[in-house]
Design a protein around this motif. Structure first.
Motif, PDB file in Angstrom:
ATOM      1  N   LEU A 248       5.253  -3.426  39.622  1.00  0.00           N
ATOM      2  CA  LEU A 248       5.620  -2.057  39.239  1.00  0.00           C
ATOM      3  C   LEU A 248       4.938  -1.639  37.944  1.00  0.00           C
ATOM      4  O   LEU A 248       4.469  -0.502  37.812  1.00  0.00           O
ATOM      5  N   MET A 249       4.878  -2.550  36.984  1.00  0.00           N
ATOM      6  CA  MET A 249       4.246  -2.196  35.707  1.00  0.00           C
ATOM      7  C   MET A 249       2.734  -2.046  35.871  1.00  0.00           C
ATOM      8  O   MET A 249       2.106  -1.288  35.139  1.00  0.00           O
ATOM      9  N   GLU A 250       2.181  -2.753  36.860  1.00  0.00           N
ATOM     10  CA  GLU A 250       0.751  -2.583  37.139  1.00  0.00           C
ATOM     11  C   GLU A 250       0.504  -1.232  37.832  1.00  0.00           C
ATOM     12  O   GLU A 250      -0.500  -0.559  37.566  1.00  0.00           O
ATOM     13  N   ALA A 251       1.440  -0.854  38.702  1.00  0.00           N
ATOM     14  CA  ALA A 251       1.299   0.423  39.410  1.00  0.00           C
ATOM     15  C   ALA A 251       1.565   1.609  38.490  1.00  0.00           C
ATOM     16  O   ALA A 251       1.029   2.697  38.694  1.00  0.00           O
ATOM     17  N   LEU A 252       2.381   1.406  37.482  1.00  0.00           N
ATOM     18  CA  LEU A 252       2.747   2.499  36.562  1.00  0.00           C
ATOM     19  C   LEU A 252       2.528   2.048  35.118  1.00  0.00           C
ATOM     20  O   LEU A 252       3.487   1.901  34.336  1.00  0.00           O
ATOM     21  N   PRO A 253       1.270   1.836  34.749  1.00  0.00           N
ATOM     22  CA  PRO A 253       1.002   1.251  33.426  1.00  0.00           C
ATOM     23  C   PRO A 253       1.370   2.163  32.257  1.00  0.00           C
ATOM     24  O   PRO A 253       1.523   1.692  31.132  1.00  0.00           O
ATOM     25  N   GLU A 254       1.522   3.468  32.542  1.00  0.00           N
ATOM     26  CA  GLU A 254       1.883   4.383  31.449  1.00  0.00           C
ATOM     27  C   GLU A 254       3.361   4.305  31.113  1.00  0.00           C
ATOM     28  O   GLU A 254       3.798   4.819  30.081  1.00  0.00           O
ATOM     29  N   SER A 255       4.141   3.747  31.997  1.00  0.00           N
ATOM     30  CA  SER A 255       5.590   3.772  31.774  1.00  0.00           C
ATOM     31  C   SER A 255       5.985   2.750  30.706  1.00  0.00           C
ATOM     32  O   SER A 255       5.196   1.915  30.292  1.00  0.00           O
ATOM     33  N   ARG A 256       7.227   2.853  30.264  1.00  0.00           N
ATOM     34  CA  ARG A 256       7.716   2.002  29.173  1.00  0.00           C
ATOM     35  C   ARG A 256       8.641   0.942  29.747  1.00  0.00           C
ATOM     36  O   ARG A 256       9.212   1.125  30.812  1.00  0.00           O
ATOM     37  N   MET A 257       8.809  -0.120  28.989  1.00  0.00           N
ATOM     38  CA  MET A 257       9.551  -1.252  29.559  1.00  0.00           C
ATOM     39  C   MET A 257      10.492  -1.883  28.557  1.00  0.00           C
ATOM     40  O   MET A 257      10.117  -2.160  27.427  1.00  0.00           O
ATOM     41  N   ILE A 258      11.720  -2.117  29.015  1.00  0.00           N
ATOM     42  CA  ILE A 258      12.681  -2.886  28.223  1.00  0.00           C
ATOM     43  C   ILE A 258      12.918  -4.204  28.945  1.00  0.00           C
ATOM     44  O   ILE A 258      13.281  -4.214  30.117  1.00  0.00           O
ATOM     45  N   PHE A 259      12.683  -5.293  28.242  1.00  0.00           N
ATOM     46  CA  PHE A 259      12.972  -6.629  28.757  1.00  0.00           C
ATOM     47  C   PHE A 259      14.309  -7.033  28.146  1.00  0.00           C
ATOM     48  O   PHE A 259      14.396  -7.335  26.964  1.00  0.00           O
ATOM     49  N   LEU A 260      15.337  -6.977  28.968  1.00  0.00           N
ATOM     50  CA  LEU A 260      16.692  -7.277  28.494  1.00  0.00           C
ATOM     51  C   LEU A 260      17.056  -8.698  28.915  1.00  0.00           C
ATOM     52  O   LEU A 260      17.022  -9.030  30.100  1.00  0.00           O
TER      53      LEU A 260
ATOM     54  N   LEU B 167      24.201  -0.198  17.338  1.00  0.00           N
ATOM     55  CA  LEU B 167      23.482   0.992  16.878  1.00  0.00           C
ATOM     56  C   LEU B 167      22.092   0.651  16.362  1.00  0.00           C
ATOM     57  O   LEU B 167      21.098   1.299  16.729  1.00  0.00           O
ATOM     58  N   ASN B 168      22.018  -0.366  15.527  1.00  0.00           N
ATOM     59  CA  ASN B 168      20.702  -0.705  14.981  1.00  0.00           C
ATOM     60  C   ASN B 168      19.762  -1.262  16.047  1.00  0.00           C
ATOM     61  O   ASN B 168      18.548  -1.046  15.982  1.00  0.00           O
ATOM     62  N   THR B 169      20.331  -1.984  16.994  1.00  0.00           N
ATOM     63  CA  THR B 169      19.480  -2.484  18.083  1.00  0.00           C
ATOM     64  C   THR B 169      18.969  -1.317  18.931  1.00  0.00           C
ATOM     65  O   THR B 169      17.808  -1.302  19.361  1.00  0.00           O
ATOM     66  N   MET B 170      19.830  -0.337  19.153  1.00  0.00           N
ATOM     67  CA  MET B 170      19.405   0.849  19.906  1.00  0.00           C
ATOM     68  C   MET B 170      18.306   1.595  19.154  1.00  0.00           C
ATOM     69  O   MET B 170      17.328   2.064  19.760  1.00  0.00           O
ATOM     70  N   LYS B 171      18.469   1.685  17.857  1.00  0.00           N
ATOM     71  CA  LYS B 171      17.425   2.374  17.058  1.00  0.00           C
ATOM     72  C   LYS B 171      16.100   1.621  17.186  1.00  0.00           C
ATOM     73  O   LYS B 171      15.028   2.225  17.281  1.00  0.00           O
ATOM     74  N   ARG B 172      16.206   0.290  17.167  1.00  0.00           N
ATOM     75  CA  ARG B 172      14.992  -0.514  17.303  1.00  0.00           C
ATOM     76  C   ARG B 172      14.323  -0.245  18.665  1.00  0.00           C
ATOM     77  O   ARG B 172      13.095  -0.142  18.771  1.00  0.00           O
ATOM     78  N   ILE B 173      15.139  -0.134  19.710  1.00  0.00           N
ATOM     79  CA  ILE B 173      14.598   0.136  21.051  1.00  0.00           C
ATOM     80  C   ILE B 173      13.828   1.460  21.049  1.00  0.00           C
ATOM     81  O   ILE B 173      12.665   1.521  21.479  1.00  0.00           O
ATOM     82  N   TYR B 174      14.451   2.508  20.536  1.00  0.00           N
ATOM     83  CA  TYR B 174      13.798   3.827  20.539  1.00  0.00           C
ATOM     84  C   TYR B 174      12.548   3.821  19.680  1.00  0.00           C
ATOM     85  O   TYR B 174      11.533   4.439  20.020  1.00  0.00           O
ATOM     86  N   SER B 175      12.617   3.094  18.589  1.00  0.00           N
ATOM     87  CA  SER B 175      11.458   3.032  17.709  1.00  0.00           C
ATOM     88  C   SER B 175      10.302   2.310  18.399  1.00  0.00           C
ATOM     89  O   SER B 175       9.162   2.777  18.397  1.00  0.00           O
ATOM     90  N   ALA B 176      10.600   1.171  19.018  1.00  0.00           N
ATOM     91  CA  ALA B 176       9.544   0.390  19.673  1.00  0.00           C
ATOM     92  C   ALA B 176       8.942   1.167  20.851  1.00  0.00           C
ATOM     93  O   ALA B 176       7.739   1.083  21.098  1.00  0.00           O
TER      94      ALA B 176
END
Lengths: 304, 317
Positions: B142-154, B234-243
């Motif tokens: 999927l990431m190869e098919a949509l390389p512009e998209s963003r990814m969260i590895f949880l 909250l801080n982890t969420m901020k980190r996610i949005y920032s990254a």
């Protein structure tokens, strides 16, 4: 409606459509299940001028396995990628998958040639494929489930052709129930027959286009005339002398003796050999699991 | 915009307008004007790792929608990586290697078309969170098919994942009841150790594929540990949005974090056998037997030492 809208915004057809690619009506699907003679039948057809053969793309398995098995419970969930509400949309993608892939693999088929898609192991997804490609033609190839299971029982034992096939793929064949618990193996294979042939039959019944039902036993008994019946029912042109040559070339008698027998891909080709191959209990297991299909497809053969 | 309002609005828009009239903003030459692929945020990992919680916090923000487990990764990943037996993915296979370009295109369209049809409200702007933990097996494709998209590895400690999964499928639990309705009867109660082994193996498959996709992805991405999300949401969420380089209104984010906090889940919806069980990192010590811990640690050892280097029981002093 969703499909039409998507086509409009996409603005492009699959490579195979309207651009000189593979015509959907020139696709001939061959469904049923493994060990029903589909390699033989497709080899005869693929040999003829104007025909190409696509050997088990497994596209029916790809979509059918998720739709019917792994996520069968999610059909009505609108988030599910193959959900009912967006059926038209994803069927359009299934169509593109097939036509684009066919065009890339078989450029010679573009325009006038026919493409035989041998897909017994993708039969689970036959209803989806035939709905996505309603113009295409369909062969439903069936064989007595007891002979099918007997053939599989032989194929999955140690040191047989399936072992060699896995070796070619760089894998070791894992121990099979065919050796350790043959009755359980037989039951599993009977269920698989019901799943594959059952779904292929559903597709066959729903398909409004050209189609033909072929019994392996008839193909063995009178190959040439059964082949003529297939071409006639599917309204496909064939040169009869060429067909006769292809039938002869691929006949059982023309397979070298060393390539035939127990444990080989070409085993017996003998309808009814299940009486020699299966125990009475195993035959009973299959008749129990596949009874309704057996009675419907072979009304006078059942031992039940 | 509340989720209920979003759903109602989506229904109205879906019925009332054609896809074409709603489409804006092409991303690739010749591609349909629809959901911008760069505005898709995938959440991969494995089930029972907090993806519903994380997805809900993100979905609640203005301009976001969540696609809840389409299983598109499962569709392709299972076939590509596991379901072809000893076959080579050669010329004839529908997902044959030599023809990858041929099928990555329709795969991309399946996602983008499905997204546009389901979430017309984010066409031309807004973000689509695709929560796909159970489709992680197909994340590299999927990431190869949509390389512009963003990814969260949880990711979450595999012992807690297995413990949570065992509870969810135990007799009488929330998932067990649903599975029984679907005719699926496998239960960890029958052979808990075998279940732990099976679940640990699927954890390895899913996390290894997610890691593979994450390493290969050249676009925006972030790795998040469930334990960090619990410790300081909250801080982890901020980190996610920032990254991910996604702008976010911090006050709105704080409200969403608060709304979905463990403390705000009604008591009657929490506990053993419920979807929201403990949310307590390290609870595996209470939930699993020593033998089960050993099974999970043996199977997931390389991943445990990579992602939780100080957490293995055997290495502990």
């Amino acid at each position: 409606m969703i499909r039409d809208a998507w086509r409009k915004i996409k603005g492009a057809s699959p490579v195979g459509e309207g651009t000189g690619g593979v015509k959907p009506e020139n696709l001939v699907w061959m469904f049923g299940t493994a060990r029903t003679g589909s390699s033989w039948l497709s080899a005869i057809m693929g040999e003829i001028q104007g025909y190409s053969r696509w050997h088990e793309p497994l596209v029916g398995h790809l979509f059918g396995n998720l739709y019917y098995v792994r996520a069968g419970h999610r059909g009505e969930d609108e988030h599910f990628i193959l959900g009912a509400r967006y059926r038209e949309l994803w069927l359009e993608m299934v169509r593109r998958f097939v036509l684009d892939s066919a065009a890339a693999r078989f450029p010679e088929v573009a325009g006038v040639r026919y493409l035989i898609i041998k897909e017994p192991q993708g039969s689970m997804g036959a209803p989806l494929l035939m709905e996505a490609l309603p113009e295409s033609r369909m062969i439903l190839l069936v064989r007595d489930p007891r002979d099918v299971v007997a053939s599989n029982l032989d194929a999955h034992k140690k040191g047989t052709w399936t072992t060699d096939l896995m070796k070619k793929g760089g894998k070791e064949k894992p121990p099979s129930l065919a050796e350790s618990r043959p009755d359980d193996f037989v039951k599993g294979q009977a269920r698989r027959y019901v799943r594959d042939v059952g779904n292929a039959k559903l597709a066959y019944e729903a398909h409004k286009g050209l189609k033909v039902l072929v019994r392996y036993e008839d193909l063995r008994a009178d190959t040439l005339n059964t082949m003529k019946r297939i071409y006639s029912a599917l309204q496909m042109p064939v040169d009869e002398s060429e067909l006769a040559r292809s039938v002869e070339k691929h006949s059982w008698e023309n397979i070298p003796e060393e390539e035939k027998g127990q444990g080989k891909f070409h085993r017996k080709a003998k309808p009814g050999a299940w009486r020699e191959d299966l125990t009475p209990e195993q035959a009973e297991i299959i008749e129990g699991v596949a009874g309704p299909l057996l009675r419907e497809l072979y009304p006078v053969r059942s031992t039940a | 915009m509340t989720p209920r309002f979003k759903r109602a609005w989506r229904r109205v828009v879906t019925k009332g307008k054609s896809l074409r009239s709603r489409a804006r903003g092409p991303s690739r030459a010749g591609e349909p004007r629809g959901v911008a692929p760069e505005n898709i945020v995938w959440i991969f990992g494995t089930g029972r790792s907090g993806s519903t919680w994380l997805g809900s916090m993100m979905e609640d923000l203005d301009g976001y929608a969540m696609w809840n487990e389409p299983l598109v990764g499962n569709l392709f990943g299972n076939f590509y990586y596991f379901r072809v037996g000893g076959r080579k993915l050669g010329k004839h296979s529908i997902l044959g290697e030599p023809y990858k370009e041929t099928w990555l295109g329709p795969m991309r369209d399946l996602v983008l078309g499905g997204a546009a049809a389901r979430f017309p409200e984010i066409i031309g702007g807004g973000y689509l969170i695709i929560k796909e933990p159970n489709g992680s097996i197909g994340s590299p494709l999927l990431m190869e098919a949509l390389p512009e998209s963003r990814m969260i590895f949880l990711i979450r400690d595999p012992r807690d994942v297995v413990a949570s999964s065992m509870d969810a499928r135990s007799e009488g639990s929330w998932l067990s009841e649903r599975r029984e309705d679907q005719g699926r009867t496998s239960k960890p109660d029958r052979n808990p150790n075998a279940y732990a082994r099976m679940r640990a193996n699927s954890y390895v498959q899913q996390i290894e594929k997610t890691r593979q996709a994450y390493r290969a992805h050249r676009g925006r991405k972030v790795m998040v540990r469930y334990e960090d999300l619990r410790a300081d949401t909250l801080n982890t969420m901020k980190r996610i949005y920032s990254a991910l380089k996604i702008p976010v209104d911090e006050a709105e984010l704080a409200r969403s974090v608060e709304k979905h906090s463990w403390e705000n889940v009604p008591e009657e919806e929490k506990g053993e056998g419920k979807k929201r069980r403990k949310a307590k990192p390290g609870a595996w010590r209470e939930d699993l037997t020593p033998r089960q811990i050993e099974i999970v640690e043996d199977i997931t050892a390389p991943l445990l030492s990579e992602f939780y280097p100080l957490a293995t029981t055997r290495d502990a002093p």
